[in-house]
Write a protein that holds these residues in place. Structure first.
Motif, PDB file in Angstrom:
ATOM      1  N   TRP A  98     -11.301   3.831  -2.391  1.00 55.96           N
ATOM      2  CA  TRP A  98     -11.152   3.691  -3.844  1.00 55.96           C
ATOM      3  C   TRP A  98     -12.079   4.655  -4.578  1.00 55.96           C
ATOM      4  O   TRP A  98     -11.728   5.177  -5.657  1.00 55.96           O
ATOM      5  CB  TRP A  98     -11.435   2.251  -4.281  1.00 55.96           C
ATOM      6  CG  TRP A  98     -12.860   1.792  -4.077  1.00 55.96           C
ATOM      7  CD1 TRP A  98     -13.371   1.140  -3.011  1.00 55.96           C
ATOM      8  CD2 TRP A  98     -13.957   1.985  -4.996  1.00 55.96           C
ATOM      9  NE1 TRP A  98     -14.713   0.899  -3.183  1.00 55.96           N
ATOM     10  CE2 TRP A  98     -15.097   1.399  -4.391  1.00 55.96           C
ATOM     11  CE3 TRP A  98     -14.074   2.575  -6.261  1.00 55.96           C
ATOM     12  CZ2 TRP A  98     -16.346   1.400  -5.013  1.00 55.96           C
ATOM     13  CZ3 TRP A  98     -15.322   2.575  -6.878  1.00 55.96           C
ATOM     14  CH2 TRP A  98     -16.430   1.995  -6.253  1.00 55.96           C
ATOM     15  N   GLY A 116       2.020   1.851  -3.404  1.00 54.63           N
ATOM     16  CA  GLY A 116       0.921   2.412  -4.173  1.00 54.63           C
ATOM     17  C   GLY A 116       0.770   3.917  -3.961  1.00 54.63           C
ATOM     18  O   GLY A 116       0.546   4.666  -4.924  1.00 54.63           O
ATOM     19  N   THR A 117       0.911   4.369  -2.721  1.00 52.92           N
ATOM     20  CA  THR A 117       0.829   5.815  -2.454  1.00 52.92           C
ATOM     21  C   THR A 117       2.002   6.558  -3.077  1.00 52.92           C
ATOM     22  O   THR A 117       1.856   7.698  -3.525  1.00 52.92           O
ATOM     23  CB  THR A 117       0.794   6.079  -0.947  1.00 52.92           C
ATOM     24  OG1 THR A 117       1.997   5.581  -0.332  1.00 52.92           O
ATOM     25  CG2 THR A 117      -0.405   5.421  -0.292  1.00 52.92           C
ATOM     26  N   THR A 162      -3.732   1.307  -9.041  1.00 53.36           N
ATOM     27  CA  THR A 162      -3.334   1.210  -7.628  1.00 53.36           C
ATOM     28  C   THR A 162      -4.506   1.111  -6.663  1.00 53.36           C
ATOM     29  O   THR A 162      -4.288   0.841  -5.477  1.00 53.36           O
ATOM     30  CB  THR A 162      -2.475   2.427  -7.231  1.00 53.36           C
ATOM     31  OG1 THR A 162      -3.228   3.630  -7.468  1.00 53.36           O
ATOM     32  CG2 THR A 162      -1.184   2.469  -8.030  1.00 53.36           C
ATOM     33  N   VAL A 191      -3.235   5.642 -13.311  1.00 55.66           N
ATOM     34  CA  VAL A 191      -2.511   5.178 -12.122  1.00 55.66           C
ATOM     35  C   VAL A 191      -3.481   4.911 -10.971  1.00 55.66           C
ATOM     36  O   VAL A 191      -3.300   3.956 -10.206  1.00 55.66           O
ATOM     37  CB  VAL A 191      -1.432   6.200 -11.719  1.00 55.66           C
ATOM     38  CG1 VAL A 191      -0.720   5.772 -10.437  1.00 55.66           C
ATOM     39  CG2 VAL A 191      -0.409   6.358 -12.841  1.00 55.66           C
ATOM     40  N   CYS A 192      -4.513   5.719 -10.828  1.00 57.87           N
ATOM     41  CA  CYS A 192      -5.512   5.493  -9.773  1.00 57.87           C
ATOM     42  C   CYS A 192      -6.237   4.158  -9.982  1.00 57.87           C
ATOM     43  O   CYS A 192      -6.490   3.425  -9.018  1.00 57.87           O
ATOM     44  CB  CYS A 192      -6.521   6.635  -9.742  1.00 57.87           C
ATOM     45  SG  CYS A 192      -5.891   8.164  -9.023  1.00 57.87           S
ATOM     46  N   CYS A 194      -3.834   9.043   0.188  1.00 62.90           N
ATOM     47  CA  CYS A 194      -2.450   8.650   0.502  1.00 62.90           C
ATOM     48  C   CYS A 194      -2.126   8.884   1.973  1.00 62.90           C
ATOM     49  O   CYS A 194      -1.470   8.048   2.618  1.00 62.90           O
ATOM     50  CB  CYS A 194      -1.480   9.420  -0.388  1.00 62.90           C
ATOM     51  SG  CYS A 194      -1.583   9.008  -2.143  1.00 62.90           S
ATOM     52  N   VAL A 247      -4.166   0.241  -2.587  1.00 64.16           N
ATOM     53  CA  VAL A 247      -4.133   1.424  -1.714  1.00 64.16           C
ATOM     54  C   VAL A 247      -5.376   1.411  -0.842  1.00 64.16           C
ATOM     55  O   VAL A 247      -6.419   1.971  -1.193  1.00 64.16           O
ATOM     56  CB  VAL A 247      -4.040   2.717  -2.551  1.00 64.16           C
ATOM     57  CG1 VAL A 247      -4.049   3.945  -1.638  1.00 64.16           C
ATOM     58  CG2 VAL A 247      -2.804   2.714  -3.410  1.00 64.16           C
ATOM     59  N   SER A 288       0.832  -1.213   0.000  1.00 64.34           N
ATOM     60  CA  SER A 288       0.000   0.000   0.000  1.00 64.34           C
ATOM     61  C   SER A 288       0.859   1.253   0.000  1.00 64.34           C
ATOM     62  O   SER A 288       0.509   2.249  -0.637  1.00 64.34           O
ATOM     63  CB  SER A 288      -0.930  -0.012   1.215  1.00 64.34           C
ATOM     64  OG  SER A 288      -0.199   0.129   2.428  1.00 64.34           O
ATOM     65  N   LEU A 336       3.488   5.741  -5.919  1.00 65.58           N
ATOM     66  CA  LEU A 336       3.156   5.875  -7.342  1.00 65.58           C
ATOM     67  C   LEU A 336       2.097   6.942  -7.563  1.00 65.58           C
ATOM     68  O   LEU A 336       2.168   7.716  -8.533  1.00 65.58           O
ATOM     69  CB  LEU A 336       2.678   4.532  -7.892  1.00 65.58           C
ATOM     70  CG  LEU A 336       3.715   3.401  -7.925  1.00 65.58           C
ATOM     71  CD1 LEU A 336       3.075   2.107  -8.400  1.00 65.58           C
ATOM     72  CD2 LEU A 336       4.888   3.772  -8.822  1.00 65.58           C
ATOM     73  N   LEU A 337       1.125   7.010  -6.669  1.00 63.66           N
ATOM     74  CA  LEU A 337       0.082   8.033  -6.803  1.00 63.66           C
ATOM     75  C   LEU A 337       0.658   9.438  -6.636  1.00 63.66           C
ATOM     76  O   LEU A 337       0.339  10.351  -7.413  1.00 63.66           O
ATOM     77  CB  LEU A 337      -1.018   7.792  -5.767  1.00 63.66           C
ATOM     78  CG  LEU A 337      -1.986   6.638  -6.047  1.00 63.66           C
ATOM     79  CD1 LEU A 337      -2.892   6.411  -4.846  1.00 63.66           C
ATOM     80  CD2 LEU A 337      -2.821   6.922  -7.287  1.00 63.66           C
ATOM     81  N   SER A 369       6.157   9.157   1.241  1.00 60.97           N
ATOM     82  CA  SER A 369       5.256   9.137   0.081  1.00 60.97           C
ATOM     83  C   SER A 369       4.992  10.536  -0.449  1.00 60.97           C
ATOM     84  O   SER A 369       4.941  10.751  -1.669  1.00 60.97           O
ATOM     85  CB  SER A 369       3.941   8.456   0.459  1.00 60.97           C
ATOM     86  OG  SER A 369       3.280   9.178   1.489  1.00 60.97           O
TER      87      SER A 369
END
Length: 418
Positions: free
Chosen positions: A69, A10-11, A185, A181-182, A120, A189, A7, A13-14, A139
């Motif tokens: 999400w 994932g944050t 992930t 990307v959302c 995030c 996330v 997770s 990357l976001l 992050s």
């Protein structure tokens, strides 16, 4: 802990694609010509992107009632509308768009950043309760790298193209890349309920090493002499490799969990076999085993209570109590008079470069983004290092004090023996 680490990746990357407003200087001059704007109107558009964050509390309210999400999807869709409509206007798919409409679309696009930020923050805080500051800082630092990432992608997608085409490409990427990307992930996330709430040392060290290496690479490839000698596509591929490199931490953690699970199964099997033998020989051993098991269960319960107490020490406060605290106002005025000046400079970086006759504005934007990435990372790194040093101070003091007593006692014993 593998899912918690996943997770966090994932944050990261976001956040790396969430700073869509940071690449505004790279295409602001072309946008000014395309929309026939004055310098004052262009400055107002830069302000509109930051003004959208004033309505960031809506994302916080939504996170209390909606799944994360869905909050993530709302934020990406706001950015899709805000930047997408502007892109459609520039490519003549929309006949007319007034300046006021462009202004509110920019506000909408700026507000989309807050929705992704909120998700995030919540995930980092909930999944790393003991190291929440480090997780959030790590992050969040990647949002400073967004302008560098977008600039390199534009250079790879449309090399040797006109500045007008580059401006359109920026708006297209700003609208669709966060949405992609959302979607990718969103499954990882999320807040994860796990009994393994413990402090992590090695994982964060690896994360910081990867992050520092990413920043060095980004800064090196941002210099004009280096970027001109390297083809843009390999630079983007290597950057994507650095962004995906933190996946090594959850992968290694998953391997360790599987190995520990195998060892635990073997241990339980051996204990079960021994218990059967002892039951055949007599009941005393069984009673002792029950007694030992009770002590072990008591120890586990005490550990759970200790974890719950430690996590509950930091409680959330309401808005009324927040505005009465000195820390809030210190942060408010530091951000108002400190970071705001930097935002004004960065938003006008394209105009400054153009006035000085410098044509490679993208290199300046990439370089400022790379240094900004380090600037965001260093507070988190220092906080992590100093917190570990402070935790060792009582032990160092104890060893130092008892070491002196030991040396003094040893000296007296030797003196008496003489």
């Amino acid at each position: 802990m593998a899912r918690q680490w996943l997770s966090l990746v994932g944050t990261i990357l976001l956040q790396s694609i969430n700073g869509t407003n940071s690449n505004f200087p790279a295409y602001s001059s072309q946008l000014k010509r395309l929309l026939s704007l004055s310098q004052l109107q262009l400055n107002n558009l830069a302000f509109a992107s930051d003004a959208g964050k004033l309505f960031g509390f809506f994302s916080g309210l939504a996170a209390n009632y909606l799944p994360l999400w869905l909050v993530l999807m709302i934020g990406s869709l706001l950015g899709l509308v805000g930047y997408g409509v502007q892109y459609l206007f520039l490519v003549n798919q929309i006949s007319s768009l007034s300046y006021l409409q462009v202004f509110f679309l920019t506000v909408l696009a700026g507000n989309s950043i807050c929705w992704i930020n909120t998700v995030c923050y919540i995930v980092a805080i909930q999944n790393f309760p003991f190291d929440r500051r480090v997780a959030v800082g790590l992050s969040t630092g990647y949002i400073g790298l967004s302008a560098k990432i977008y600039t390199e992608i534009v250079g790879a997608v449309s090399p040797s193209s006109s500045p007008v085409k580059e401006a359109k490409t920026y708006l297209l990427l700003n609208s669709i890349l966060p949405l992609i990307v959302c979607i990718l992930t969103a499954p990882v996330v999320r807040c994860i309920s796990s009994g393994k709430s413990r402090k992590i040392e090695v994982g964060f060290v690896i994360m910081f090493v990867i992050t520092i290496a990413t920043g060095i690479y980004a800064m090196t490839t941002s210099f004009s002499s280096v970027s001109a000698a390297l083809p843009p596509l390999p630079v983007v591929i290597v950057m994507c490799g650095f962004l995906l490199a933190p996946l090594a931490v959850p992968f290694a953690e998953k391997m360790m969990e599987r190995q520990q699970k195998k060892c635990l199964i073997r241990r339980e099997k051996r204990v079960y076999d021994v218990s059967i033998v002892e039951v055949g020989g007599g009941g005393d051993s069984l009673n002792e085993g029950r007694k030992g098991g009770g002590i072990e269960e008591l120890g586990r319960a005490a550990a759970v209570v200790e974890v719950e107490v430690e996590v509950a020490e930091e409680e959330e406060i309401g808005a009324k109590e927040m505005v009465t605290r000195l820390d809030f106002w210190l942060y408010f005025f530091v951000y108002l008079f400190g970071a705001t000046l930097g935002l004004v400079y960065l938003n006008n970086l394209g105009q400054i470069a153009e006035s000085r006759g410098y044509s490679r504005t993208s290199s300046l934007v990439s370089l400022s983004s790379s240094f900004g990435f380090f600037g965001r990372l260093l507070p988190s790194l220092f906080s992590y290092v100093f917190s570990r040093l402070i935790s060792f101070l009582p032990l160092i003091f104890f060893l130092h004090k008892n070491g002196k007593l030991f040396m003094k006692s040893t000296h007296e014993i030797i003196h008496k023996l003489k």
